[in-house]
Design an enzyme around this catalytic site. Structure first.
Site, mmCIF file in Angstrom:
data_model
loop_
_atom_site.group_PDB
_atom_site.id
_atom_site.type_symbol
_atom_site.label_atom_id
_atom_site.label_comp_id
_atom_site.label_asym_id
_atom_site.label_seq_id
_atom_site.Cartn_x
_atom_site.Cartn_y
_atom_site.Cartn_z
ATOM 1 N N SER A 171 -1.394 -3.740 -6.668
ATOM 2 C CA SER A 171 -1.321 -5.050 -7.331
ATOM 3 C C SER A 171 -1.658 -6.125 -6.312
ATOM 4 C CB SER A 171 0.088 -5.330 -7.851
ATOM 5 O OG SER A 171 0.586 -4.226 -8.533
ATOM 6 N N GLU A 219 10.650 8.782 -15.946
ATOM 7 C CA GLU A 219 11.148 10.117 -15.581
ATOM 8 C C GLU A 219 11.877 10.068 -14.230
ATOM 9 O OE1 GLU A 219 8.174 9.446 -16.925
ATOM 10 O OE2 GLU A 219 8.690 10.349 -18.858
ATOM 11 N N GLU A 278 14.834 -4.812 -4.510
ATOM 12 C CA GLU A 278 13.981 -4.870 -5.699
ATOM 13 C C GLU A 278 14.687 -5.387 -6.944
ATOM 14 O OE1 GLU A 278 10.694 -1.436 -5.174
ATOM 15 O OE2 GLU A 278 10.578 -3.011 -6.661
ATOM 16 N N GLY A 302 0.832 -1.201 0.000
ATOM 17 C CA GLY A 302 0.000 0.000 0.000
ATOM 18 C C GLY A 302 0.860 1.241 0.000
ATOM 19 N N TYR A 303 1.337 1.622 -1.195
ATOM 20 C CA TYR A 303 2.182 2.819 -1.298
ATOM 21 C C TYR A 303 1.392 3.964 -1.930
ATOM 22 C CZ TYR A 303 6.203 -0.435 -0.985
ATOM 23 O OH TYR A 303 7.101 -1.389 -0.626
#
Lengths: 378, 396
Positions: free
Chosen positions: B165, B378, B248, B131-132
């Site tokens: 997700s 970006e 990651e 939950g970001y």
């Protein structure tokens, strides 16, 4: 798996860079543009003393008998400094070709000189008004017993005014199906050899037209199999292009460094321009191009050394990608420097002109992509 | 410089390959790789598959053995991803649990948290989501507003998350919530391990433009968390996030090997499709474009290898992974765009009416999200500029 240059290779890079920085980096190239070749000659000797010339040459001929990968740091540094001269043609192309296809007599004559820096060899391939296609080679070799008579003209011969020897592609048989070609080693001082320096956009190179008028040389000057030069050429081009990718990576590395440094100090609207995303993102993209190019180049050279199955694919695809990426970066380099980027004073244009030169040096990207496609069995 | 794998590494590859051949779902080896259409059946299928993988010891290979991993080396991880992609194995449903939550708990969690959560992450008993992002905090996480307020021994959570997700499948959420407004923006954030199956948590699907359902909105209305569900210090969630981001990298590897597979599928497609009776791959323009894509795929893979070498020598991963992310996601987009374009006017058809396998159209549309999710292109360019090239930071 270890995908990096080792400590010795990086240390060697360090000493070459230190030496070239001491010689004024691009000053050597700029002197060439003023028709002064002294600084280049001096630098060449210095590089030879560092041991740059005989890296891959066998020990019995005065070399260090190392791998092509060991040559990479030198090539990249030459690319950074835009060094003119014949390292690519002599050390990266002619030396492995002679090593591979030469007779004992030829090896003894040419290799020790290459290894100690006393002999340079240039490549006389293209002909005025003709294409880069073996069928277009019309310079003739007519045989007369133990010797042959050469007639014809070659153009865009790199540093043809300085080379001791030319590796010349001649038509030795009248076939035109890409066959009937031979390699001949002709010395600049042979009777009937004449040259003139051409006006080239990259003024830091002395591209020359070399004319051969009834030049008589011994048949022993033929490198490799008579009339069967085309096989040797394909292999030689792999060595040449692998090395060329390293040189271009060096140039790209310097461009990215120059741009990042400039973007940190150039202030507009009260900020260093590197703070603006329009600039920052462009330089980030340049860095990506640079690192992609370096990875492709390292792998190409390694694959060649290891005789990997995909060596031809790796070299040809890297050559196509990197020539285009170099030109793209050189253009960005000017844009990021703004007004001063287009001036003679700042080095940006030197990299652009060199990139433009390499774009079509012995074939364009389209050709090399097609070669890669063929090697992939497509 | 050496690109070869050692005998021991090749042996590792063989062991995994044999295990996969013996254990993949029925028909998988032969190429029948369709997941159940129904969402719940699909989730159950994937949970079962992960459980089976875990029984074989193949779920979180990089984890230490004491937590159920293999303490696998970076190179073994590469081999693992290569083989999983090669076999087209179903993905692991608890991706977030394995790559983010588990390693973070090992580094920063309490012993109780490790005991409680880690085994269930491995066997897919508890699937995790993260939950970001919030509607007004995407790339700028410091702007997040979801709040957690202490009330007795409980924390009361209110707010909205987005792009979650696995949210519709998840049992637990690795949640960032604001616990203080007093300090600087990136301070005052705390990480909670929140139960998703409680009243007060509502999940709404977000349907993507290709009809798929990967993401969700998650609403927290007086949802509850407890002190023992906090990771790290209160208000110091930012440190937890930085630690987590270091883990990651492995995900990028899987994406890069998938890209390789997609490219070889594209080669097959250019052989299948014909123009004037000739396979498309014989067309000069197509050949040129294909070599270009081939070269970029190789460039991404080789640069990934180089970056791994760099982090192995340095001892920890660095900002180079932003290059891997940026290159691979931009290339994914270009690859699928080309794959659809070579289908000519029939490229506009999809699903049942697609000229070739409809995944080209579906993944083409998915590819537009790859350059956004996990940090936009970006943001990656900023990281490359600032951390690899030393350019000054954006004004913030």
């Amino acid at each position: 798996m270890d995908f990096s240059l080792n400590e010795e290779q990086e240390m060697f890079r360090g000493s070459v860079r230190k030496y070239l920085d001491g010689g004024g980096q691009t000053k050597i190239a700029r002197e060439m543009a003023k028709n002064n070749t002294n600084l280049l000659t001096k630098t060449w000797k210095g590089l030879a003393q560092l041991g740059c010339m005989g890296i891959t040459v066998k020990e019995e001929y005065g070399g260090a008998e190392l791998t092509t990968v060991d040559q990479v740091p030198v090539l990249e540094e030459l690319g950074r400094a835009l060094l003119p001269g014949l390292y690519l043609e002599t050390v990266a192309f002619a030396a492995p070709m002679i090593e591979k296809f030469g007779t004992t007599e030829q090896k003894e004559k040419y290799l020790p000189g290459i290894a100690d820096g006393s002999r340079t060899i240039s490549l006389a391939w293209l002909e005025p008004g003709k294409c880069f296609n073996l069928n277009d080679i019309q310079m003739t070799a007519k045989f007369d017993g133990d010797s042959m008579i050469l007639n014809g003209s070659k153009t865009l011969v790199p540093e043809g005014n300085l080379a001791d020897t030319y590796l010349v592609l001649v038509r030795s048989e009248s076939e035109t199906d890409g066959k009937g070609i031979s390699f001949v080693l002709v010395d600049r001082n042979d009777d009937g050899v004449d040259y003139r320096v051409l006006q080239a956009m990259d003024e830091t190179r002395h591209l020359t037209e070399v004319n051969f008028k009834n030049v008589i040389v011994s048949n022993s000057r033929i490198l490799g199999e008579l009339h069967r030069g085309e096989d040797a050429i394909e292999e030689g081009l792999l060595y040449l292009n692998a090395a060329l990718t390293s040189i271009m990576v060096g140039g790209m590395d310097k461009i990215v460094e120059m741009c990042a440094e400039y973007a940190k100090i150039r202030v507009q609207f009260g900020q260093p321009i590197g703070r603006f995303q329009a600039i920052k993102h462009r330089i980030a993209d340049m860095k990506l191009d640079l690192e992609t190019a370096r990875s492709l180049s390292y792998y190409a050279v390694w694959a060649l050394d290891e005789k990997a199955e995909d060596a031809a694919v790796a070299v040809n695809s890297a050559r196509a990608f990197i020539t285009e990426a170099y030109l793209r970066l050189a253009g960005h380099g000017i844009q990021i420097h703004g007004g001063i980027g287009v001036t003679e004073e700042i080095d940006c244009h030197l990299y652009l002109k060199r990139a433009q030169y390499y774009q079509t040096y012995l074939g364009n990207s389209r050709l090399y992509r097609e070669k890669a496609a063929t090697a992939l069995n497509w | 410089m050496d690109f070869s794998f050692t005998k021991k590494e090749e042996e590792y590859r063989r062991t995994l390959r044999i295990w996969l051949e013996e254990n993949l779902p029925e028909g998988w080896i032969e190429g029948k790789r369709d997941l159940p259409e129904n969402e719940e059946e699909q989730a159950q299928f994937l949970r079962d598959w992960q459980k089976k993988m875990n029984d074989g010891g193949w779920v979180a290979i990089a984890w230490p053995e004491k937590y159920g991993g293999q303490s696998a080396s970076v190179i073994e991880e590469i081999i693992y991803h290569q083989e999983m992609v090669r076999a087209g194995a179903p993905h692991l449903i608890n991706y977030i649990g394995i790559h983010m939550v588990g390693p973070t708990l090992m580094d920063i969690g309490t012993e109780e948290q490790r005991e409680k959560f880690i085994p269930k992450i491995l066997n897919a008993e508890e699937v995790w989501c993260q939950g970001y992002s919030e509607p007004n905090a995407g790339s700028d996480l410091s702007a997040l507003k979801t709040s957690a307020v202490k009330q007795g021994d409980k924390w009361i959570i209110n707010g909205q998350k987005v792009w979650t997700s696995y949210g519709h499948l998840a049992d637990r959420c690795f949640l960032l919530a604001r616990t203080s407004n007093l300090e600087k923006k990136h301070k005052g954030i705390t990480v909670f391990l929140v139960d998703m199956k409680q009243p007060g948590v509502e999940v709404r699907p977000i349907i993507q433009m290709n009809g798929k359902h990967d993401f969700n909105e998650v609403y927290f209305n007086d949802a509850v968390a407890y002190d023992e569900e906090i990771v790290g210090e209160i208000d110091e969630g930012w440190k937890v996030m930085i630690n987590l981001m270091l883990h990651e990298r492995t995900g990028i590897g899987a994406q890069i090997f998938t890209l390789e597979k997609q490219f070889s599928d594209l080669v097959l497609l250019t052989n299948e499709l014909k123009e004037n009776g000739q396979p498309l791959i014989k067309d000069p323009f197509t050949r040129q474009k294909m070599v270009e894509l081939y070269t970029r795929c190789r460039g991404v893979l080789l640069t990934y290898y180089r970056n791994i070498t760099t982090s192995m020598k340095r001892g920890y991963p660095g900002a180079e992974s932003s290059m891997d992310k940026l290159m691979s996601s931009e290339l994914t987009k270009d690859l699928f765009e080309f794959a659809v374009s070579i289908q000519g006017h029939q490229g506009v058809l999809w699903k049942e009416d697609a000229l070739a396998n409809p995944f080209w159209q579906l993944d083409y549309l998915s590819s537009f999200g790859v350059t956004i999710g996990g940090g936009t292109s970006e943001v990656q360019r900023n990281t490359i500029g600032e951390r690899l090239l030393g350019l000054p930071k954006d004004l913030r």
